[in-house]
Write a protein that holds these residues in place. Structure first.
Motif, PDB file in Angstrom:
ATOM      1  N   ASP A   1      37.046  43.009  45.912  1.00  0.00           N
ATOM      2  CA  ASP A   1      37.715  42.429  47.073  1.00  0.00           C
ATOM      3  C   ASP A   1      38.918  43.237  47.554  1.00  0.00           C
ATOM      4  OD1 ASP A   1      36.013  40.263  47.584  1.00  0.00           O
ATOM      5  OD2 ASP A   1      36.912  39.102  45.966  1.00  0.00           O
ATOM      6  N   GLY A   2      39.091  44.423  46.998  1.00  0.00           N
ATOM      7  CA  GLY A   2      40.079  45.358  47.531  1.00  0.00           C
ATOM      8  C   GLY A   2      41.494  45.161  47.047  1.00  0.00           C
ATOM      9  N   PHE A   3      41.682  44.446  45.927  1.00  0.00           N
ATOM     10  CA  PHE A   3      43.032  44.230  45.418  1.00  0.00           C
ATOM     11  C   PHE A   3      43.520  45.464  44.663  1.00  0.00           C
ATOM     12  CE2 PHE A   3      42.108  39.396  45.057  1.00  0.00           C
ATOM     13  CZ  PHE A   3      42.047  39.323  46.451  1.00  0.00           C
ATOM     14  N   THR A   4      44.842  45.588  44.578  1.00  0.00           N
ATOM     15  CA  THR A   4      45.461  46.696  43.853  1.00  0.00           C
ATOM     16  C   THR A   4      45.401  46.468  42.352  1.00  0.00           C
ATOM     17  OG1 THR A   4      46.980  46.972  45.703  1.00  0.00           O
ATOM     18  CG2 THR A   4      47.584  48.041  43.634  1.00  0.00           C
ATOM     19  N   GLY A   5      45.501  45.186  41.959  1.00  0.00           N
ATOM     20  CA  GLY A   5      45.488  44.889  40.535  1.00  0.00           C
ATOM     21  C   GLY A   5      45.558  43.413  40.255  1.00  0.00           C
ATOM     22  N   LEU A   6      45.697  43.092  38.975  1.00  0.00           N
ATOM     23  CA  LEU A   6      45.829  41.717  38.518  1.00  0.00           C
ATOM     24  C   LEU A   6      47.257  41.483  38.047  1.00  0.00           C
ATOM     25  CD1 LEU A   6      42.518  41.302  36.466  1.00  0.00           C
ATOM     26  CD2 LEU A   6      42.983  40.603  38.830  1.00  0.00           C
ATOM     27  N   ASP A   7      47.740  40.279  38.302  1.00  0.00           N
ATOM     28  CA  ASP A   7      49.113  39.912  37.952  1.00  0.00           C
ATOM     29  C   ASP A   7      49.024  38.534  37.296  1.00  0.00           C
ATOM     30  OD1 ASP A   7      51.807  39.418  37.809  1.00  0.00           O
ATOM     31  OD2 ASP A   7      52.255  39.934  39.877  1.00  0.00           O
ATOM     32  N   TYR A   8      48.667  38.517  36.003  1.00  0.00           N
ATOM     33  CA  TYR A   8      48.337  37.274  35.320  1.00  0.00           C
ATOM     34  C   TYR A   8      49.372  36.912  34.258  1.00  0.00           C
ATOM     35  CZ  TYR A   8      43.557  37.337  37.294  1.00  0.00           C
ATOM     36  OH  TYR A   8      42.459  37.321  38.135  1.00  0.00           O
ATOM     37  N   HIS A   9      49.438  35.623  33.957  1.00  0.00           N
ATOM     38  CA  HIS A   9      50.267  35.139  32.854  1.00  0.00           C
ATOM     39  C   HIS A   9      49.768  35.737  31.541  1.00  0.00           C
ATOM     40  CE1 HIS A   9      51.953  32.205  29.956  1.00  0.00           C
ATOM     41  NE2 HIS A   9      52.908  32.065  30.864  1.00  0.00           N
ATOM     42  N   PHE A  10      50.681  35.962  30.621  1.00  0.00           N
ATOM     43  CA  PHE A  10      50.293  36.621  29.361  1.00  0.00           C
ATOM     44  C   PHE A  10      49.237  35.836  28.595  1.00  0.00           C
ATOM     45  CE2 PHE A  10      54.267  34.294  28.377  1.00  0.00           C
ATOM     46  CZ  PHE A  10      53.883  33.522  27.299  1.00  0.00           C
ATOM     47  N   ASN A  11      49.209  34.507  28.759  1.00  0.00           N
ATOM     48  CA  ASN A  11      48.192  33.702  28.068  1.00  0.00           C
ATOM     49  C   ASN A  11      46.780  34.010  28.564  1.00  0.00           C
ATOM     50  OD1 ASN A  11      49.873  32.313  26.321  1.00  0.00           O
ATOM     51  ND2 ASN A  11      50.256  30.644  27.761  1.00  0.00           N
ATOM     52  N   VAL A  12      46.659  34.367  29.844  1.00  0.00           N
ATOM     53  CA  VAL A  12      45.347  34.703  30.402  1.00  0.00           C
ATOM     54  C   VAL A  12      44.792  35.951  29.732  1.00  0.00           C
ATOM     55  CG1 VAL A  12      44.111  35.424  32.487  1.00  0.00           C
ATOM     56  CG2 VAL A  12      45.849  33.614  32.626  1.00  0.00           C
ATOM     57  N   PHE A  13      45.640  36.958  29.578  1.00  0.00           N
ATOM     58  CA  PHE A  13      45.176  38.185  28.934  1.00  0.00           C
ATOM     59  C   PHE A  13      44.937  37.976  27.441  1.00  0.00           C
ATOM     60  CE2 PHE A  13      47.351  40.140  32.685  1.00  0.00           C
ATOM     61  CZ  PHE A  13      46.214  40.745  33.216  1.00  0.00           C
TER      62      PHE A  13
ATOM     63  N   ASP B   1      41.968  33.456  37.216  1.00  0.00           N
ATOM     64  CA  ASP B   1      40.588  32.983  37.103  1.00  0.00           C
ATOM     65  C   ASP B   1      39.564  33.938  37.699  1.00  0.00           C
ATOM     66  OD1 ASP B   1      41.549  32.566  39.658  1.00  0.00           O
ATOM     67  OD2 ASP B   1      40.530  30.658  39.952  1.00  0.00           O
ATOM     68  N   ILE B   2      39.969  35.153  38.008  1.00  0.00           N
ATOM     69  CA  ILE B   2      39.074  36.141  38.600  1.00  0.00           C
ATOM     70  C   ILE B   2      38.995  37.360  37.686  1.00  0.00           C
ATOM     71  CG2 ILE B   2      38.753  37.715  40.566  1.00  0.00           C
ATOM     72  CD1 ILE B   2      38.199  34.800  41.244  1.00  0.00           C
ATOM     73  N   THR B   3      37.793  37.878  37.494  1.00  0.00           N
ATOM     74  CA  THR B   3      37.609  39.041  36.627  1.00  0.00           C
ATOM     75  C   THR B   3      38.135  40.305  37.302  1.00  0.00           C
ATOM     76  OG1 THR B   3      35.431  39.595  37.526  1.00  0.00           O
ATOM     77  CG2 THR B   3      35.503  38.022  35.679  1.00  0.00           C
ATOM     78  N   PRO B   4      38.431  41.318  36.516  1.00  0.00           N
ATOM     79  CA  PRO B   4      38.830  42.592  37.116  1.00  0.00           C
ATOM     80  C   PRO B   4      37.793  43.133  38.097  1.00  0.00           C
ATOM     81  CG  PRO B   4      39.361  42.589  34.778  1.00  0.00           C
ATOM     82  CD  PRO B   4      38.559  41.350  35.038  1.00  0.00           C
ATOM     83  N   ALA B   5      36.525  42.995  37.779  1.00  0.00           N
ATOM     84  CA  ALA B   5      35.471  43.511  38.667  1.00  0.00           C
ATOM     85  C   ALA B   5      35.514  42.834  40.026  1.00  0.00           C
ATOM     86  CB  ALA B   5      34.106  43.324  38.010  1.00  0.00           C
TER      87      ALA B   5
ATOM     88  N   THR C   1      39.789  41.735  26.794  1.00  0.00           N
ATOM     89  CA  THR C   1      39.224  42.982  27.336  1.00  0.00           C
ATOM     90  C   THR C   1      39.676  43.255  28.767  1.00  0.00           C
ATOM     91  OG1 THR C   1      37.217  41.896  28.210  1.00  0.00           O
ATOM     92  CG2 THR C   1      37.163  42.668  25.909  1.00  0.00           C
ATOM     93  N   TRP C   2      40.346  42.309  29.392  1.00  0.00           N
ATOM     94  CA  TRP C   2      40.624  42.446  30.824  1.00  0.00           C
ATOM     95  C   TRP C   2      41.620  43.546  31.158  1.00  0.00           C
ATOM     96  CZ3 TRP C   2      40.740  37.018  33.622  1.00  0.00           C
ATOM     97  CH2 TRP C   2      39.420  36.538  33.699  1.00  0.00           C
ATOM     98  N   ILE C   3      42.573  43.805  30.295  1.00  0.00           N
ATOM     99  CA  ILE C   3      43.523  44.885  30.576  1.00  0.00           C
ATOM    100  C   ILE C   3      42.792  46.224  30.590  1.00  0.00           C
ATOM    101  CG2 ILE C   3      45.498  46.185  29.676  1.00  0.00           C
ATOM    102  CD1 ILE C   3      46.681  43.503  28.749  1.00  0.00           C
ATOM    103  N   ARG C   4      41.982  46.462  29.575  1.00  0.00           N
ATOM    104  CA  ARG C   4      41.227  47.707  29.525  1.00  0.00           C
ATOM    105  C   ARG C   4      40.220  47.787  30.668  1.00  0.00           C
ATOM    106  NH1 ARG C   4      42.360  52.044  29.201  1.00  0.00           N
ATOM    107  NH2 ARG C   4      43.644  51.435  27.432  1.00  0.00           N
TER     108      ARG C   4
ATOM    109  N   PHE D   1      48.909  33.125  44.507  1.00  0.00           N
ATOM    110  CA  PHE D   1      47.976  32.334  43.704  1.00  0.00           C
ATOM    111  C   PHE D   1      46.723  31.977  44.496  1.00  0.00           C
ATOM    112  CE2 PHE D   1      51.770  31.540  41.133  1.00  0.00           C
ATOM    113  CZ  PHE D   1      51.255  31.540  39.846  1.00  0.00           C
ATOM    114  N   ASP D   2      46.820  31.981  45.808  1.00  0.00           N
ATOM    115  CA  ASP D   2      45.688  31.599  46.649  1.00  0.00           C
ATOM    116  C   ASP D   2      44.820  32.836  46.911  1.00  0.00           C
ATOM    117  OD1 ASP D   2      44.283  31.224  49.379  1.00  0.00           O
ATOM    118  OD2 ASP D   2      44.948  29.197  48.885  1.00  0.00           O
TER     119      ASP D   2
END
Length: 257
Positions: A177-189, A168-172, A194-197, A145-146
């Motif tokens: 910042d070099g992350f592999t992906g996003l791992d968010y709660h379903f409510n965030v998506f 709280d961070i956009t896919p872009a 549009t964030w999954i796409r 989370f940090d």
């Protein structure tokens, strides 16, 4: 939660805190790890805290049956046991157990320390050091989370697979910042449809947590997210099985037309 090839269009199952629910096993226990492996989950998530004497331990809450982890030594934590008789696992013991097989990834959630940013980043340093010492890099993927902790892990191991949890961070930004992906709660998506796409367009993988209903699982399967984290892995496996059958039937129908 390794990258899925473009040919893989069905989400894979991540057990949340191990597979504990059906058999009433302690969450984050070695027993729940074994059960997730037996179920052939793609990954099993576990939570890691740092003790006062710099031992990484596996537990969800900040306390272990009333003993505050961050201000206790590891020896002090041994005064309590899980209901099944297990002591609180060290992260090293947990990883060593998980590394006895090669199919279920070990999803290492680094918990944010209540004692402040410096302690959280120290936890990140020790975590990467541990994984490297054990030669576990190919089996471990990190989530946290940090945001600074995620960036620290990438800095220490640029090849590590790192996913951010807080929502709280956009896919872009995650891509930058070099992350592999996003791992968010379903409510965030749900709030950012549009964030999954956008993630997929950027080459980022998507995991969604914690999805425990068939309706929620089906919604995400239709959105082709790579991974779904759940307290109900057996249910998700069954939903995926039915989903695949329905897709095959629809494909046959289209081909006939």
């Amino acid at each position: 939660m390794w990258h899925v090839s473009s040919a893989q269009s069905v989400s894979q199952v991540i057990a949340h805190r191990g597979a504990w629910k059906v058999d009433s096993l302690p969450q984050n226990s070695i027993a729940s790890l074994h059960r997730a492996i037996e179920l052939k989950c793609a990954g099993t998530e576990f939570d890691v805290h740092l003790t006062k004497d710099d031992i990484l331990v596996v537990n969800h809450d900040n306390d272990f049956y009333g003993i505050d982890i961050g201000t206790a030594t590891y020896d002090e934590l041994l005064a309590k046991k899980h209901p099944n008789g297990e002591a609180i696992p060290t992260a090293e013991a947990y990883l060593r157990e998980g590394m006895k097989q090669k199919k279920t990834k070990l999803i290492f959630e680094l918990k944010t320390s209540k004692l402040g940013k410096e302690r959280t980043l120290h936890s990140a340093d020790l975590s990467v050091e541990l994984v490297k010492r054990l030669g576990a890099e190919s089996m471990v993927e990190y989530i946290a989370f940090d945001y600074d902790a995620c960036k620290r892990i990438v800095e220490l191991d640029p090849d590590a697979k790192v996913y951010y949890l807080n929502g709280d961070i956009t896919p872009a930004q995650a891509k930058q910042d070099g992350f592999t992906g996003l791992d968010y709660h379903f409510n965030v998506f749900a709030k950012n449809p549009t964030w999954i796409r956008e993630s997929h367009d950027l080459g980022l993988a998507v995991n969604v947590w914690t999805v425990n209903t068939e309706e929620g699982m089906r919604t995400l399967l239709n959105q082709q997210v790579e991974f779904i984290t759940t307290d109900e892995p057996a249910l998700l496996f069954e939903v995926i099985k039915q989903f695949k059958k329905e897709n095959k039937k629809q494909k046959r129908t289209r081909n006939k037309d």
